[in-house]
Design a protein around this motif. Structure first.
Motif, mmCIF file in Angstrom:
data_model
loop_
_atom_site.group_PDB
_atom_site.id
_atom_site.type_symbol
_atom_site.label_atom_id
_atom_site.label_comp_id
_atom_site.label_asym_id
_atom_site.label_seq_id
_atom_site.Cartn_x
_atom_site.Cartn_y
_atom_site.Cartn_z
ATOM 1 N N UNK A 73 -28.565 28.206 -45.045
ATOM 2 C CA UNK A 73 -27.428 28.691 -45.828
ATOM 3 C C UNK A 73 -27.897 29.569 -46.986
ATOM 4 N N UNK A 74 -29.031 29.232 -47.563
ATOM 5 C CA UNK A 74 -29.588 30.058 -48.646
ATOM 6 C C UNK A 74 -29.996 31.435 -48.122
ATOM 7 N N UNK A 75 -30.630 31.449 -46.940
ATOM 8 C CA UNK A 75 -31.032 32.721 -46.339
ATOM 9 C C UNK A 75 -29.826 33.584 -45.976
ATOM 10 N N UNK A 76 -28.730 32.945 -45.608
ATOM 11 C CA UNK A 76 -27.502 33.667 -45.274
ATOM 12 C C UNK A 76 -26.766 34.155 -46.517
ATOM 13 N N UNK B 34 -26.129 43.311 -57.674
ATOM 14 C CA UNK B 34 -26.720 43.592 -56.365
ATOM 15 C C UNK B 34 -26.742 42.320 -55.518
ATOM 16 N N UNK B 35 -26.583 42.491 -54.215
ATOM 17 C CA UNK B 35 -26.669 41.356 -53.297
ATOM 18 C C UNK B 35 -25.348 40.696 -52.982
ATOM 19 N N UNK B 36 -24.250 41.156 -53.584
ATOM 20 C CA UNK B 36 -22.960 40.548 -53.296
ATOM 21 C C UNK B 36 -22.498 40.952 -51.892
ATOM 22 N N UNK B 37 -21.596 40.158 -51.336
ATOM 23 C CA UNK B 37 -21.011 40.488 -50.031
ATOM 24 C C UNK B 37 -19.545 40.112 -50.022
ATOM 25 N N UNK B 38 -18.692 41.079 -49.696
ATOM 26 C CA UNK B 38 -17.262 40.827 -49.576
ATOM 27 C C UNK B 38 -16.977 40.412 -48.137
ATOM 28 N N UNK B 39 -16.529 39.170 -47.956
ATOM 29 C CA UNK B 39 -16.331 38.617 -46.618
ATOM 30 C C UNK B 39 -15.045 39.099 -45.946
ATOM 31 N N UNK B 40 -14.081 39.522 -46.742
ATOM 32 C CA UNK B 40 -12.811 39.953 -46.175
ATOM 33 C C UNK B 40 -11.733 39.959 -47.241
ATOM 34 N N UNK B 41 -10.525 40.232 -46.806
ATOM 35 C CA UNK B 41 -9.368 40.314 -47.699
ATOM 36 C C UNK B 41 -8.367 39.233 -47.303
ATOM 37 N N UNK C 39 -17.896 28.638 -38.998
ATOM 38 C CA UNK C 39 -19.084 29.126 -38.278
ATOM 39 C C UNK C 39 -19.822 30.116 -39.177
ATOM 40 N N UNK C 40 -20.588 29.621 -40.144
ATOM 41 C CA UNK C 40 -21.202 30.502 -41.139
ATOM 42 C C UNK C 40 -22.049 31.616 -40.550
ATOM 43 N N UNK C 41 -22.977 31.270 -39.681
ATOM 44 C CA UNK C 41 -23.870 32.284 -39.117
ATOM 45 C C UNK C 41 -23.113 33.243 -38.213
#
Length: 411
Positions: free
Chosen positions: A63-66, A150-157, A400-402
């Motif tokens: 989970x940390x790597x993801x 830096x490093x953020x990720x927007x998963x969706x709306x 399903x995280x990955x």
């Protein structure tokens, strides 16, 4: 929705014969616990899931790597034994939450764990069209992104809509106060932003947020009733599960009948709760300018305290409280909740007349399911709605995280 998303602890999970399936399930279980608690120690994860320490360590590492979890300081609550590291949801995993209404479009970035990072409210002079909402949201989002690390990720709306939303494609079937019918806002926004979009009724997502993080956390039977500019909506949690209905439209509690021969409602009926108990009536009684409606609760309470011209206001509060009690009695008789959470302008009625709603509920002297119901107030503002909208995005990620992170952009 999973039980953990409603604030309930998942059942113990053990590795099965199918390694890939078990890994996905265990990864999901651990992330759900991290998300719902806002932070949990490795020792607690081991005890709750039934998995051994080495398996927990491997899952947390993945989970940390993801980019979904971070390991932080040692658990300060641990008194004995080897100190345990805390696992917290990553602040870099974000959802964009959107709630359009007749006079404002609210947009927020929400991180895993239900934490609002940034909120912008764009006020409009009239109900915006779907195209205008897309333009407003994309402009706000462009500004928000410049301040993200830096490093953020927007998963969706996540879209919280004051109306009926078709579950399969997110089309707004009917949002009468916005003047929308068959509005493809989800697809419009998805095309403009290149992100997956998830939509649901605003009060329903508010119920999800209350169950996961708010006054309804850990409550198996809950009713959330939200009053806004577009009327009154609701969400119902029964036996720990969100009631969706055959086509996803369950929870339209604003259309509970409360008055014979009452005001016309947008649903075509008359005397519905949302037609009789309105924010507009309170705004008019207070005499609040249009640009100050966000301060309605504070202004109303101040006016009651200063003793100037309060008779009209007190009459409106008394009438609306009585009609709200009629609607709640019907809801309680049907659903038998242990907690009712009131949000939006409905919380004003409780604060303006302490004890009046409870008295109205029990005033007939008859015994019933309303006897032991606890009335709670949602936090001031639209935060539960925005947090609930973000939960729409996080739900498939938690499942399903990955797999979710491997999807192409926009899906």
């Amino acid at each position: 929705m999973t039980d953990s998303a409603l604030g309930r602890t998942p059942a113990r999970t053990y590795l099965g014969s199918n390694r890939d399936s078990s890994r996905q399930h265990n990864l999901s279980t651990v992330l759900q616990l991290v998300h719902s608690t806002g932070g949990i120690s490795r020792a607690q994860l081991t005890r709750t899931t039934g998995l051994n320490r080495s398996t927990i360590a491997a899952l947390v590492g993945e989970l940390s790597q993801l980019g979904l979890a971070v390991e932080s300081d040692l658990d300060p609550a641990q008194q004995h034994g080897r100190p345990s590291i805390m696992i917290e949801p990553s602040p870099a995993a974000l959802a964009l939450a959107v709630n359009p209404d007749v006079d404002v479009v609210s947009v927020a970035l929400v991180s895993l764990g239900g934490h609002i990072v940034n909120t912008v409210r764009f006020h409009t002079v009239r109900a915006p069209s779907g195209v205008e909402v897309v333009n407003i949201v994309t402009a706000i989002y462009a500004g928000m992104r410049t301040s993200l690390p830096a490093g953020h990720r927007i998963m969706g709306v996540g879209l919280a809509i004051p109306g009926l939303v078709r579950p399969d494609d997110g089309t707004v079937i009917d949002a009468p106060h916005l003047g929308w019918q068959d509005e493809p806002l989800s697809s419009r926004l998805g095309e403009a932003m290149g992100l997956p979009v998830f939509s649901a009724n605003d009060a329903v997502v508010g119920a999800r947020a209350q169950a996961a993080f708010g006054a309804g956390r850990g409550v198996a039977d809950l009713v959330y009733l939200y009053g806004g500019a577009s009327g009154i909506g609701g969400g119902v949690i029964s036996d720990g599960r969100l009631i969706r209905g055959a086509t996803g439209f369950a929870g339209q509690l604003g259309h509970t009948h409360v008055r014979t021969g009452g005001a016309a409602c947008t649903c075509g009926s008359a005397g519905c709760l949302e037609a009789e108990v309105t924010r507009a009536a309170l705004v008019e009684a207070v005499g609040l300018p249009a640009g100050e409606i966000e301060d309605l609760e504070e202004a109303l309470l101040e006016k009651l305290q200063d003793g100037s011209g309060n008779e009209r206001l007190r009459s409106v509060i008394q009438q609306q409280t009585g009609l709200l009690a009629v609607g709640l009695k019907s809801v309680m008789s049907l659903i038998n909740p242990s907690v009712v959470v009131l949000g939006g302008f409905l919380r004003i009625l409780v604060r303006a007349a302490p004890g009046a709603l409870e008295e109205a509920l029990s005033g007939s002297g008859t015994r019933g399911p309303w006897e032991n119901v606890r009335i709670e107030l949602a936090p001031l503002g639209d935060d539960p709605i925005l947090i609930g909208a973000a939960e729409l995005v996080f739900e498939p990620l938690l499942a399903d995280p990955a797999g979710f992170l491997q999807r192409p952009a926009g899906q």
